[in-house]
Design a protein around this motif. Sequence first.
Motif, PDB file in Angstrom:
ATOM      1  N   PRO A   1      38.228  44.266  53.578  1.00 60.17           N
ATOM      2  CA  PRO A   1      38.254  45.611  53.139  1.00 60.17           C
ATOM      3  C   PRO A   1      37.310  45.379  51.811  1.00 60.17           C
ATOM      4  O   PRO A   1      37.399  44.387  51.102  1.00 60.17           O
ATOM      5  N   SER A   2      36.721  46.406  51.222  1.00 54.75           N
ATOM      6  CA  SER A   2      35.846  46.530  50.244  1.00 54.75           C
ATOM      7  C   SER A   2      36.563  45.867  48.843  1.00 54.75           C
ATOM      8  O   SER A   2      35.861  45.364  48.288  1.00 54.75           O
TER       9      SER A   2
ATOM     10  N   ALA B   1      42.917  39.480  33.932  1.00 52.95           N
ATOM     11  CA  ALA B   1      44.308  39.427  34.481  1.00 52.95           C
ATOM     12  C   ALA B   1      44.238  38.947  35.980  1.00 52.95           C
ATOM     13  O   ALA B   1      45.134  37.934  36.149  1.00 52.95           O
ATOM     14  N   ILE B   2      43.322  39.346  36.658  1.00 51.81           N
ATOM     15  CA  ILE B   2      42.980  38.728  38.047  1.00 51.81           C
ATOM     16  C   ILE B   2      42.555  37.259  37.869  1.00 51.81           C
ATOM     17  O   ILE B   2      43.360  36.682  38.751  1.00 51.81           O
ATOM     18  N   ILE B   3      41.787  36.811  37.210  1.00 51.90           N
ATOM     19  CA  ILE B   3      41.721  35.382  36.828  1.00 51.90           C
ATOM     20  C   ILE B   3      42.904  34.525  36.547  1.00 51.90           C
ATOM     21  O   ILE B   3      43.277  33.542  37.183  1.00 51.90           O
ATOM     22  N   GLN B   4      43.552  35.129  35.619  1.00 51.49           N
ATOM     23  CA  GLN B   4      44.763  34.508  35.037  1.00 51.49           C
ATOM     24  C   GLN B   4      45.889  34.437  36.210  1.00 51.49           C
ATOM     25  O   GLN B   4      46.399  33.177  36.383  1.00 51.49           O
ATOM     26  N   GLU B   5      45.865  35.425  36.981  1.00 54.81           N
ATOM     27  CA  GLU B   5      46.976  35.154  38.264  1.00 54.81           C
ATOM     28  C   GLU B   5      46.674  34.212  38.932  1.00 54.81           C
ATOM     29  O   GLU B   5      47.383  33.575  39.662  1.00 54.81           O
ATOM     30  N   VAL B   6      45.370  33.955  39.344  1.00 52.32           N
ATOM     31  CA  VAL B   6      45.126  32.851  40.354  1.00 52.32           C
ATOM     32  C   VAL B   6      45.164  31.504  39.683  1.00 52.32           C
ATOM     33  O   VAL B   6      45.439  30.696  40.276  1.00 52.32           O
ATOM     34  N   GLN B   7      44.724  31.467  38.289  1.00 53.53           N
ATOM     35  CA  GLN B   7      44.849  30.175  37.628  1.00 53.53           C
ATOM     36  C   GLN B   7      46.298  29.786  37.503  1.00 53.53           C
ATOM     37  O   GLN B   7      46.555  28.507  37.724  1.00 53.53           O
ATOM     38  N   GLN B   8      47.174  30.717  37.650  1.00 56.10           N
ATOM     39  CA  GLN B   8      48.648  30.193  37.103  1.00 56.10           C
ATOM     40  C   GLN B   8      49.385  29.974  38.419  1.00 56.10           C
ATOM     41  O   GLN B   8      50.585  29.587  38.657  1.00 56.10           O
ATOM     42  N   ALA B   9      48.977  30.670  39.650  1.00 57.72           N
ATOM     43  CA  ALA B   9      49.678  30.649  40.870  1.00 57.72           C
ATOM     44  C   ALA B   9      49.870  29.145  41.429  1.00 57.72           C
ATOM     45  O   ALA B   9      49.100  28.386  41.410  1.00 57.72           O
TER      46      ALA B   9
ATOM     47  N   TRP C   1      37.846  42.213  44.291  1.00 58.55           N
ATOM     48  CA  TRP C   1      38.677  41.089  43.750  1.00 58.55           C
ATOM     49  C   TRP C   1      37.993  39.853  43.892  1.00 58.55           C
ATOM     50  O   TRP C   1      38.074  39.218  42.527  1.00 58.55           O
ATOM     51  N   LEU C   2      37.301  39.432  44.845  1.00 56.92           N
ATOM     52  CA  LEU C   2      36.254  38.327  44.688  1.00 56.92           C
ATOM     53  C   LEU C   2      35.404  38.433  43.716  1.00 56.92           C
ATOM     54  O   LEU C   2      35.142  37.446  42.723  1.00 56.92           O
ATOM     55  N   ASP C   3      34.848  39.614  43.476  1.00 56.90           N
ATOM     56  CA  ASP C   3      33.584  40.030  42.483  1.00 56.90           C
ATOM     57  C   ASP C   3      34.336  39.560  41.250  1.00 56.90           C
ATOM     58  O   ASP C   3      33.635  39.130  40.273  1.00 56.90           O
ATOM     59  N   PHE C   4      35.631  40.081  40.787  1.00 54.39           N
ATOM     60  CA  PHE C   4      36.103  40.301  39.480  1.00 54.39           C
ATOM     61  C   PHE C   4      36.635  38.513  39.291  1.00 54.39           C
ATOM     62  O   PHE C   4      36.718  38.220  37.998  1.00 54.39           O
ATOM     63  N   LEU C   5      36.929  37.823  40.256  1.00 56.30           N
ATOM     64  CA  LEU C   5      37.231  36.679  40.057  1.00 56.30           C
ATOM     65  C   LEU C   5      36.368  35.547  39.698  1.00 56.30           C
ATOM     66  O   LEU C   5      36.500  34.415  39.003  1.00 56.30           O
TER      67      LEU C   5
ATOM     68  N   LEU D   1      42.257  48.447  43.483  1.00 58.84           N
ATOM     69  CA  LEU D   1      41.170  48.002  42.801  1.00 58.84           C
ATOM     70  C   LEU D   1      39.929  48.730  42.851  1.00 58.84           C
ATOM     71  O   LEU D   1      39.493  49.279  43.788  1.00 58.84           O
ATOM     72  N   PRO D   2      39.171  49.120  41.425  1.00 62.19           N
ATOM     73  CA  PRO D   2      37.977  49.675  41.357  1.00 62.19           C
ATOM     74  C   PRO D   2      36.680  48.552  41.908  1.00 62.19           C
ATOM     75  O   PRO D   2      36.837  47.598  42.185  1.00 62.19           O
ATOM     76  N   HIS D   3      35.641  49.173  42.585  1.00 59.73           N
ATOM     77  CA  HIS D   3      34.491  48.583  42.953  1.00 59.73           C
ATOM     78  C   HIS D   3      33.806  48.174  41.739  1.00 59.73           C
ATOM     79  O   HIS D   3      33.599  48.713  40.665  1.00 59.73           O
ATOM     80  N   LEU D   4      33.017  46.956  41.996  1.00 64.32           N
ATOM     81  CA  LEU D   4      32.154  46.467  41.008  1.00 64.32           C
ATOM     82  C   LEU D   4      30.976  47.316  40.636  1.00 64.32           C
ATOM     83  O   LEU D   4      30.304  47.820  41.423  1.00 64.32           O
ATOM     84  N   GLU D   5      30.882  47.657  39.324  1.00 61.46           N
ATOM     85  CA  GLU D   5      29.706  48.178  38.775  1.00 61.46           C
ATOM     86  C   GLU D   5      29.107  47.744  37.436  1.00 61.46           C
ATOM     87  O   GLU D   5      29.660  46.769  36.834  1.00 61.46           O
TER      88      GLU D   5
END
Length: 211
Positions: free
Chosen positions: A113-114, A90-98, A119-123, A59-63
Motif C-alpha cells: 500500500p502507498s 516518532a516513526i524513527i524512534q518507534e523502530v529504534q526502540q522496538a 512509512w519507509l520514506d519517513f523512516l 499516514l500522509p504521503h511524502l511531500e
Amino acid sequence: MINPSTHTEDFIMSKNILRLDSSVFGEQGQSTRLNNLVVEGLQARWPEANLIQRNLSELPHLEASFFAALGTDAASRTAEQAHQVALADAIIQEVQQADAIVLAAPMYNFSVPSQVKSWLDFLARAGTTFRYTAQGVEGLVSNKPVFIQTTRGGVHQGSPRDTIEPLLTSFFAFIGISDLRFTFAEGLNQPQLKDAGWQRAVEQVQQNLAL
C-alpha cells in the motif's frame, strides 16, 4: 519501562513490540488478522512487553514540504513544519526502540500500500537510520526480528510480479536490519486456493515465531 526492584542487578528492561497495520479494510483485513496472530505469539513469549501500535493507512504521503521542514531550524519552523518533523521523528524512534516489529504488507496491485511506502520514506533519514561512508552505506538501526505478513488475492511469490519481498528486504538491509521473517498468504481471492493458502500462512506464522 523498568520494573521496580530493590536491587539494580534485578532490573528487567521490558520488551517493545511495534505493530504496524496497513490494510484499508481495518480489523477485517486479512493482513490485520495475521498481525493479530504474530502479536499474540510475541505477547505469550514476553508477557510484560509494551505494545506500540500505528495504523499506516492513516499516514500522509511524502511531500516536498517535509524536506523543507527538515531543512528549517527547529526554532524557525511553522506549526505545520513542526508537526511533519515530529511525525517522522516518532516513526524513527518507534523502530529504534522496538525489540520486534510486526508489519502488515498486503499486496495491492503488485506492491505494498502507498502508505507503507510513506512509512519507509519517513523512516529513511541520512545520519539517523543510515549513513554513507567511504566503504559504502551503513545502517544505523540495530538488527531485530521483523515479522512481515503479506497477503495476496493471487499467487505471486517468487514471480516478477512480487515486488514486496525484494523491496522490503533491500530497504531494511539499508538501515541495518536483516532478520526478516515473511509470511505469504496467497490465493485468498480464489475459492479453490484460499483455505489452503490461509492455513499455510498460519503455519508459517508459527514457524517464524519459533525461530
